[in-house]
Write an enzyme that holds these catalytic residues in place. Structure first.
Site, PDB file in Angstrom:
ATOM      1  N   LYS A  51       0.780  -1.172  -0.041  1.00 51.91           N
ATOM      2  CA  LYS A  51      -0.111   0.079   0.044  1.00 51.91           C
ATOM      3  C   LYS A  51       0.908   1.157   0.094  1.00 51.91           C
ATOM      4  O   LYS A  51       2.114   1.161   0.283  1.00 51.91           O
ATOM      5  CB  LYS A  51      -0.998   0.065   1.328  1.00 51.91           C
ATOM      6  CG  LYS A  51      -0.207  -0.026   2.379  1.00 51.91           C
ATOM      7  CD  LYS A  51      -1.045  -0.539   3.736  1.00 51.91           C
ATOM      8  CE  LYS A  51      -0.240  -0.473   5.051  1.00 51.91           C
ATOM      9  NZ  LYS A  51      -1.203  -0.754   6.219  1.00 51.91           N
ATOM     10  N   ARG A 150     -10.706   0.188  14.906  1.00 54.76           N
ATOM     11  CA  ARG A 150     -10.238   1.172  13.794  1.00 54.76           C
ATOM     12  C   ARG A 150     -11.362   0.775  12.551  1.00 54.76           C
ATOM     13  O   ARG A 150     -12.358   1.201  12.285  1.00 54.76           O
ATOM     14  CB  ARG A 150      -8.735   1.218  13.377  1.00 54.76           C
ATOM     15  CG  ARG A 150      -8.339   2.093  12.364  1.00 54.76           C
ATOM     16  CD  ARG A 150      -6.828   1.917  12.446  1.00 54.76           C
ATOM     17  NE  ARG A 150      -6.339   0.585  11.470  1.00 54.76           N
ATOM     18  CZ  ARG A 150      -5.102   0.332  11.157  1.00 54.76           C
ATOM     19  NH1 ARG A 150      -4.141   1.281  11.194  1.00 54.76           N
ATOM     20  NH2 ARG A 150      -4.845  -0.609  10.447  1.00 54.76           N
ATOM     21  N   TYR A 272      16.664  29.782   7.366  1.00 48.00           N
ATOM     22  CA  TYR A 272      15.313  30.542   8.026  1.00 48.00           C
ATOM     23  C   TYR A 272      15.263  30.367   9.542  1.00 48.00           C
ATOM     24  O   TYR A 272      15.369  29.547  10.066  1.00 48.00           O
ATOM     25  CB  TYR A 272      14.023  29.984   7.372  1.00 48.00           C
ATOM     26  CG  TYR A 272      13.795  30.037   6.119  1.00 48.00           C
ATOM     27  CD1 TYR A 272      13.388  31.246   5.532  1.00 48.00           C
ATOM     28  CD2 TYR A 272      13.577  29.119   5.113  1.00 48.00           C
ATOM     29  CE1 TYR A 272      13.422  31.422   4.147  1.00 48.00           C
ATOM     30  CE2 TYR A 272      13.364  29.203   3.698  1.00 48.00           C
ATOM     31  CZ  TYR A 272      13.294  30.320   3.315  1.00 48.00           C
ATOM     32  OH  TYR A 272      13.004  30.575   2.118  1.00 48.00           O
ATOM     33  N   MET A 320      12.262  24.200   1.920  1.00 49.48           N
ATOM     34  CA  MET A 320      11.319  23.369   1.148  1.00 49.48           C
ATOM     35  C   MET A 320      12.189  22.528   0.188  1.00 49.48           C
ATOM     36  O   MET A 320      12.024  21.429  -0.139  1.00 49.48           O
ATOM     37  CB  MET A 320      10.560  24.292   0.388  1.00 49.48           C
ATOM     38  CG  MET A 320       9.649  23.453  -0.400  1.00 49.48           C
ATOM     39  SD  MET A 320       8.648  24.690  -1.474  1.00 49.48           S
ATOM     40  CE  MET A 320       7.699  25.622  -0.475  1.00 49.48           C
TER      41      MET A 320
END
Ligand code: PLP
Length: 381
Positions: A51, A150, A272, A320
């Site tokens: 998956k 679940r 940053y 990023m």
């Protein structure tokens, strides 16, 4: 620490252009599947969970490699993953869909030869109605909730089926499965409790194959194996036995290219937010990888890269598209523009990266981005 030499960039146009290279070792992947299979007795089938795009490494290539190694049963989460996988595998291997029926999409299952894992009494009845409509008992699995809360039939719905077995007529029950909550902690009481609950349900059910074990549960012992095991994460190299030596081979290596190297001096800051300040003379390498590629921002000032065997800690924020590394202690000739740095590699495997990021290997793998140049090795053997 393994003896790692700083690798040269592969000499292909894609590799020359790429900011980062993700190398996926399909031999190691197949070896891991065989390692899982070797834990179980003859007669126990080892399936494979592919998956989420094969936990980030590419579902098609992963499943094809395992099919060639003898795997006959695959699990994915969604119908669309199943449709894509059927295209990649062709006819033959069984593909089961964990997330079950989607209202109005029943027809897609037989059309693409997919098997739904039915997760509620409502889904059981819907599948039965669909099978009755098409006049053919179509295969399905039954997922029993033994403690995950679940997906899967809770005990009251299970009791309704036990009281009225007609719920299971007109459909073809392939597997009965359940899923463990803490299989990675060997002595957790949930393991024995869920096992007892699963056995109890099976004793009331018509004959069908039983499947209980994910990766870690395969290592809990034969009583957890039943007929079919469902390893996922271990196949991709994550340690299914935390706290013990990892029996799995590493499958992924993520290398980022050095774009610039500079020397800075106190009191200059890096990146940053000015979260890192040079403590004296520091050499900083900027590499072409960022959180957009799945290198978590939580690794800001916490990640650890390697250049060969030399440590290069992440300093400053992960941005990023870029990461800054402190390469002050790395020999300069290993640290030039265009050279590759291991962001995930032999010295910093997926589990270590996950620990530093405060998450699990599953998330590191499934976050792997799409901008890398992907190289699959070991396909021919
Ligand atoms: C994802 C999943 C698996 C595989 O689990 P791993 O821990 O990755 O081995 C098995 N069964 C179910 C129901 C799952 O959702």
């Amino acid at each position: 620490m393994s003896d790692v030499t700083a690798p040269a960039t592969p000499n292909t146009p894609e590799a020359r252009r790429a900011g980062a290279i993700l190398t996926i070792d399909l031999d190691a992947f197949k070896t891991n599947w065989r390692t899982c299979a070797a834990q179980t007795a003859d007669g126990v089938e080892t399936a494979a969970v592919v998956k989420a795009g094969g936990y980030g490494i590419g579902a098609d290539r992963a499943a094809q490699a395992l099919r060639d190694a003898g795997c006959k049963t695959f699990f994915v989460a969604t119908i669309d993953e199943g449709i894509q996988l059927r295209e990649a595998l062709g006819i033959g291997p069984a593909i089961h869909i964990f997330n079950g029926l989607m209202d109005g999409a029943e027809r897609d299952y037989p059309h693409h030869d997919l098997i739904p894992v039915l997760n509620s009494l409502g889904e059981v009845d819907a599948w039965r109605a669909f099978c009755t409509g098409v006049g053919e008992p179509l295969p399905c699995d039954l997922h029993i909730d033994t403690g995950m809360s679940r997906l899967g039939l809770p005990s009251d719905e299970m009791q309704k089926i036990i009281d009225n077995p007609d719920h299971l007529t007109h459909l073809k029950l392939d597997m009965i499965l359940s899923h463990l909550t803490v299989s990675e902690i060997t002595d957790h009481p949930n393991n024995a409790e869920q096992l007892a609950a699963f056995r109890d349900v099976l004793s009331h059910m018509p004959p069908a194959r039983a499947s209980f074990a994910n990766s870690s549960a395969i290592f809990l012992g034969p009583e957890f194996h039943f007929d079919v095991t469902r390893p996922g994460v271990a196949l991709y190299g994550v340690n299914p036995t935390p706290g013990q030596l990892n029996p799995m081979a590493q499958v992924v290596r993520l290398q980022a290219k050095i774009l610039q190297v500079r020397t800075i001096d106190t009191p200059q800051t890096v990146g940053y937010g000015a979260t890192h300040t040079a403590q004296g003379l520091e050499r900083i390498a900027t590499v072409a990888l960022g959180y957009a590629d799945g290198y978590s921002r939580d690794l800001s000032n916490a990640g650890l890269a390697y250049i060969g065997n030399h440590k290069a800690p992440v300093v400053g924020r992960v941005s990023m598209d870029l990461i800054t590394l402190d390469v002050s202690t790395v020999p300069e000739d290993l640290c030039r523009v265009g050279m590759l740095v291991d962001m995930i590699g032999p010295n910093n495997p997926v589990d270590d990266v996950a620990k530093r990021a405060g998450t699990i290997g599953y998330e590191i793998l499934t976050s792997l981005g799409s901008r890398f140049h992907r190289v699959y090795v070991g396909e021919e053997t």
